[in-house]
Design a protein around this motif. Structure first.
Motif, PDB file in Angstrom:
ATOM      1  N   TRP A  99     -10.795  -6.951   5.823  1.00 11.65           N
ATOM      2  CA  TRP A  99      -9.230  -6.777   5.689  1.00 11.65           C
ATOM      3  C   TRP A  99      -8.890  -5.911   4.492  1.00 11.65           C
ATOM      4  O   TRP A  99      -9.282  -5.999   3.440  1.00 11.65           O
ATOM      5  N   PRO A 100      -8.000  -5.105   4.521  1.00  5.54           N
ATOM      6  CA  PRO A 100      -7.349  -4.170   3.429  1.00  5.54           C
ATOM      7  C   PRO A 100      -6.928  -5.093   2.123  1.00  5.54           C
ATOM      8  O   PRO A 100      -7.475  -4.867   0.845  1.00  5.54           O
ATOM      9  N   LEU A 125     -15.038  -1.755   1.881  1.00  4.23           N
ATOM     10  CA  LEU A 125     -14.249  -0.709   2.051  1.00  4.23           C
ATOM     11  C   LEU A 125     -14.582   0.828   2.031  1.00  4.23           C
ATOM     12  O   LEU A 125     -14.254   1.603   2.890  1.00  4.23           O
ATOM     13  N   LYS A 126     -15.635   0.932   1.050  1.00  2.18           N
ATOM     14  CA  LYS A 126     -16.125   2.259   1.143  1.00  2.18           C
ATOM     15  C   LYS A 126     -16.892   2.796   2.228  1.00  2.18           C
ATOM     16  O   LYS A 126     -16.779   3.887   2.495  1.00  2.18           O
ATOM     17  N   VAL A 143      -9.452   5.355   3.062  1.00  2.00           N
ATOM     18  CA  VAL A 143      -9.766   4.698   4.446  1.00  2.00           C
ATOM     19  C   VAL A 143      -8.680   5.228   5.465  1.00  2.00           C
ATOM     20  O   VAL A 143      -7.460   4.879   5.202  1.00  2.00           O
ATOM     21  N   LEU A 181     -12.779  -1.162  10.165  1.00  2.00           N
ATOM     22  CA  LEU A 181     -12.809  -2.112   8.737  1.00  2.00           C
ATOM     23  C   LEU A 181     -13.953  -3.069   8.651  1.00  2.00           C
ATOM     24  O   LEU A 181     -14.201  -3.754   9.868  1.00  2.00           O
ATOM     25  N   TRP A 212      -8.949   0.109  -5.783  1.00  2.52           N
ATOM     26  CA  TRP A 212      -8.698   0.271  -4.459  1.00  2.52           C
ATOM     27  C   TRP A 212      -7.102  -0.055  -4.300  1.00  2.52           C
ATOM     28  O   TRP A 212      -6.771  -1.095  -5.100  1.00  2.52           O
ATOM     29  N   ALA A 220     -16.579  -6.395  -1.666  1.00  2.00           N
ATOM     30  CA  ALA A 220     -15.218  -5.904  -0.937  1.00  2.00           C
ATOM     31  C   ALA A 220     -15.158  -4.624  -1.059  1.00  2.00           C
ATOM     32  O   ALA A 220     -14.788  -3.880  -0.163  1.00  2.00           O
ATOM     33  N   SER A 272     -15.746   2.344   5.137  1.00  2.00           N
ATOM     34  CA  SER A 272     -14.744   2.710   6.123  1.00  2.00           C
ATOM     35  C   SER A 272     -14.124   4.067   5.465  1.00  2.00           C
ATOM     36  O   SER A 272     -12.983   4.611   6.461  1.00  2.00           O
ATOM     37  N   ALA A 273     -14.339   4.736   4.583  1.00  4.15           N
ATOM     38  CA  ALA A 273     -13.855   5.820   3.818  1.00  4.15           C
ATOM     39  C   ALA A 273     -14.153   7.028   4.232  1.00  4.15           C
ATOM     40  O   ALA A 273     -15.529   7.200   4.559  1.00  4.15           O
ATOM     41  N   GLY A 288      -6.046   3.652   0.772  1.00  2.00           N
ATOM     42  CA  GLY A 288      -5.743   3.786   2.122  1.00  2.00           C
ATOM     43  C   GLY A 288      -4.987   5.173   2.669  1.00  2.00           C
ATOM     44  O   GLY A 288      -4.376   5.540   1.737  1.00  2.00           O
ATOM     45  N   PRO A 298      -4.324   0.455  -1.242  1.00  2.79           N
ATOM     46  CA  PRO A 298      -4.041   0.549   0.269  1.00  2.79           C
ATOM     47  C   PRO A 298      -2.868   1.378   0.600  1.00  2.79           C
ATOM     48  O   PRO A 298      -2.744   2.119   1.422  1.00  2.79           O
TER      49      PRO A 298
END
Length: 282
Positions: A217-218, A257-258, A208, A214, A115, A253, A260-261, A173, A117
Motif C-alpha cells: 500500500w502507498p 513500490l519501485k 507509480v 501494487l 517516496w 517498501a 510498480s513504477a 505517485g 504519493p
C-alpha cells in the motif's frame, strides 16, 4: 509512535521497574506512596504507556538510590523525544529553521531514496510551487509567516543534485502530477521543470501510475538518507527512524513500490498527460 520509539520507551520503563524492585518497593502502590506519584502513573511509566519527565526521572533515581544513573536516563529520554517531533514544536518560529536543519543531512548523504504519493519532492520543486506549499504550512500550523525565506532555503537543497557523487532515486505517485499547488500556471511550470531536471545523470525519477498493480500500500511519504536515517511525515509530526531493523523495512517498501513504477519515456508521457490536463484551462 514509531516502533523504535516505543521499544525505547518500553526499555526505559523496564529499567525503572528494576530500580524500584531492587530498592525494596515490591509494588507500584508502595513506590507511589514514597514518591507522591499516582499509582497508575507508576504503572504507565513502567509499561511504556507514559513517557516520564526529567523531573520524574530525578525523583525516581533519588528514591531508589540510583542518582548516578540519572544522566544516562535523561539522555535516553531526550533521544526518545527526538524520534517523534511534533510539527508545531519544530515550526514554532516559522518554517525556515526546519528547512535549514535539512541542509547538513543532505550534505552528508550519498544515496537518497524518496517516496511521495501525492506531492513533488522538495528538491525538485520550482520556486512558485514551493512557495504555495509553504503558504499551506503556515496556514495549517498557524506559525509565523516566513514563506519566502523557507522557500529559498528549500531550493538551496537543489545544489546537491549537481554536486559530488550523490545518487537520487525518487518515486512519486501519479497523483503528485495533479495535486494542484498554485493553480494552472504554477503547475505547468512545475511539470515542465520536471521534464528538464529528469535529464540529470545522477537523478532517477519514477512514477507509480494510479492503476498500477501494487506490491504494498502507498502509505506515508518517506525520505531515506543512505541507510542511516528515514524521515516519515504525517500531519502532526515527523518521525525519525534510525533503528537498522526498521530502516530495512523502508528499504523493502521502497523496493516494492519501485516494482510498480514506470521510468524513462513512460514516465515522461505521464508528465505530458498532466501538462495536457492543465493546458486545457487557459
Amino acid at each position: 509512535m514509531s516502533t523504535e520509539a516505543q521499544d525505547q520507551r518500553d526499555a526505559l520503563g523496564a529499567r525503572l521497574r528494576g530500580f524500584r524492585r531492587n530498592a525494596g518497593y515490591a509494588s507500584g502502590r508502595s513506590f507511589a506512596a514514597a514518591t507522591g506519584f499516582h499509582e497508575s502513573k507508576v504503572s504507565r511509566i513502567e509499561h511504556g504507556r507514559q513517557k516520564p519527565s526529567e523531573v520524574d526521572l530525578r525523583i525516581w533515581c533519588e528514591t531508589t538510590g540510583q542518582q548516578e544513573q540519572l544522566p544516562d536516563l535523561i539522555a535516553a529520554l531526550r533521544h526518545i523525544n527526538e524520534l517523534w517531533l511534533e510539527w508545531k514544536r519544530q515550526l514554532s518560529d516559522g518554517a525556515t529553521s526546519r528547512q535549514q536543519k535539512a541542509i547538513p543531512v543532505y550534505a552528508k548523504t550519498k544515496l537518497f531514496r524518496i517516496w511521495h504519493p501525492t506531492v513533488i519532492w522538495g528538491a525538485l520543486q520550482t520556486a512558485d510551487y514551493a512557495e504555495d506549499t509553504f503558504k499551506q504550512v503556515v496556514s495549517f500550523f498557524d506559525i509565523p509567516d516566513d514563506i519566502e525565506a523557507a522557500r529559498d532555503k528549500r531550493l538551496e537543497r537543489q545544489k546537491y543534485l549537481y554536486e559530488g557523487d550523490r545518487a537520487f532515486h525518487v518515486l512519486l505517485g501519479e497523483q503528485a502530477l495533479y495535486s494542484n499547488f498554485g493553480g494552472r500556471n504554477v503547475m505547468l511550470g512545475q511539470l515542465e521543470w520536471l521534464l528538464n531536471v529528469m535529464r540529470l545523470p545522477r537523478l532517477s525519477v519514477g512514477f507509480v501510475p494510479r492503476d498500477a498493480p501494487l506490491g504494498i500500500w502507498p502509505g506515508n511519504s518517506f525520505s531515506m538518507f543512505d541507510e542511516k536515517l528515514v524521515l516519515v511525515e504525517t500531519y502532526s509530526a515527523e518521525l525519525s527512524v534510525t533503528k537498522p531493523s526498521e530502516i530495512e523495512m523502508y528499504v523493502k517498501a521502497f523496493g516494492l513500490l519501485k516494482r510498480s513504477a514506470v521510468y524513462g519515456d513512460s514516465a515522461k508521457e505521464l508528465i505530458r498527460g498532466a501538462i495536457r490536463h492543465y493546458d486545457r484551462y487557459r
